[in-house]
Design a protein around this motif. Structure first.
Motif: not given
Lengths: 302, 302
Positions: A225-226, A142-143, A217-218, A214, A246, A221
């Protein structure tokens, strides 16, 4: 004094600004690689360098990996992390102390000179490991920001460390490649919860504390983005200690392996863990007899 | 008579040749889509059609999905499969009976006419579901051939069925897209083990029986590798009932949803399960009051 990077201390999950430089050396003309790579690293928190190691060198590393993974004493070693379900070897820690070949790799001037440049200091190995993500049943990671754990659980004071992942296999989009969040290194994700006793015994298989929310992270990101670090064997992925990363699981038959070295500035040696708990074992976090690495010039074709 | 596709019957894991056609209709000039798609499907066992549904239609489907997922009665329904850990809705079965909008989609002429052409027969819905793979914590689905389960557990006699997955979200390389093994539809992977009582109650979360061996998978994948069905909302992924497929986990924040319909030839209706156990429930496998679908002409822009 105040802890600039407190986490798991009762505060709610939130992003705060990084308070340290990324590239510590200001004279980029002295960089051992092209400046556009340094620029990318400064801006995005990572870079991918292709063709750093020759196919002969990678063959040699893979042969050593195979030997270590199939050794019964290595399987039983406390440095070795196995898969929850299958018992297969997933990671071997402190591999630079266990294997002459990986010790030499850790000291290779192609890696050490770059780490010294970015951190603008002498460096030592904070942590090393061999990662093996098997085909068919490779689990996800996970991240996380490594620095969050190194700060809270190991007592690493500042963001003045970086990771180098030497790809020993193909990393394609589908075999669970390392994914990074570009730009995430500029913000620190304070995590909720606390640090339980002996967290390392379970966190290396599945982390439950030190997990960003979350919402954090959102936000990270949503910016850029990723990115998946898709690359060939012999490439090196270099990322800042605070870059969020991750990986997904891997049901393809293609395993994914890398040798992983964390270089820390000698001036940034670990202190007592900020969580107030006992330090993690020496094989996860170097604490004793630390000395600066001497870059080793290797002839790539021998 | 002899069971051409026996599996989980004590034999060792092995690949045997398919004994049925793939495209049953021989007059490809009558296909409702371009012939090169049919050729691709015949050869590789799947095809991806872009822009089948308009963005307005997809918006409507997504709104209905959101409403179903957040309904307490749907959450409690036996048709609904939830994530092991979080309890979130992962799949809703028999959605063409639960929702007028998805019933209409199942009958849409763009789908039904193509299913009828490939199977060269009238068709009915063997199974339908809405799949929702959440961001951050989407689990992987291991490799499997649907036909193996439909034959053993549902009593589907021949390979004369296909699946259509209507993409309701972006499917990119990193959010756990459907992965297919091109050419795998031409071989049948006999699986080891047996079928336990009420297997469906656990297999829909994590399958432990009807799982192909590593050796069979490697042989299938060595031929043409693995393809990810990367596509946009409004695309339709169509694959043969025996094409090996699966998906990795999804730690990216981007969820992945699709509406999924299995069309079976009316002449290929299910019989008694070949494993000798009781039939699975009606919401997983249509058995009662089967009648051929009448293709519904929908104006895509209303």
């Amino acid at each position: 004094g105040r802890d600039d990077y407190a986490s798991r201390d009762g505060r709610s999950a939130q992003l705060i600004a990084r308070k340290d430089p990324v590239v510590y050396n200001r004279d980029w003309s002295q960089a051992p690689i092209a400046q556009h790579h340094i620029q990318h690293y400064q801006q995005h928190g990572y870079m991918v360098l292709d063709d750093v190691f020759s196919s002969q060198e990678i063959e040699r590393f893979n042969a050593e990996l195979l030997q270590l993974r199939s050794s019964d004493s290595v399987k039983r070693a406390r440095e070795t992390i196995t898969e929850y379900s299958s018992g297969d070897v997933r990671s071997i820690f402190a591999v630079h102390k266990m294997s002459a070949i990986f010790q030499q790799l850790a000291e290779d001037a192609r890696l050490v000179d770059l780490a010294r440049f970015i951190l603008n200091d002498e460096v030592y190995i904070h942590q090393s490991r061999l990662n093996y993500k098997p085909g068919f049943r490779g689990k996800d990671f996970y991240w996380h920001s490594d620095f969050e754990t190194w700060h809270v659980e190991d007592g690493m004071p500042r963001m003045r460390a970086l990771s180098m992942s030497i790809s020993l296999t193909e990393n394609n989009n589908l075999n669970g490649p390392l994914m990074l969040v570009p730009g995430s290194h500029q913000q620190y994700a304070v995590c909720e919860g606390y640090t339980p006793d002996n967290h390392y015994q379970t966190s290396l298989k599945k982390q439950e504390y030190g997990v960003p929310s979350d919402a954090c992270l959102s936000t990270l990101i949503d910016q850029k983005g990723v990115k998946a670090a898709v690359c060939k064997p012999g490439s090196v992925i270099i990322f800042d200690c605070n870059t969020m990363h991750g990986s997904n699981s891997n049901i393809t038959p293609y395993p994914r392996s890398n040798a992983f070295f964390v270089y820390n500035a000698i001036s940034n040696q670990v202190q007592q863990p900020f969580c107030g708990r006992p330090a993690r074992p020496e094989y996860i976090c170097s604490r004793e007899a630390i000395s600066a690495l001497k870059p080793l010039k290797v002839n790539a074709h021998t």
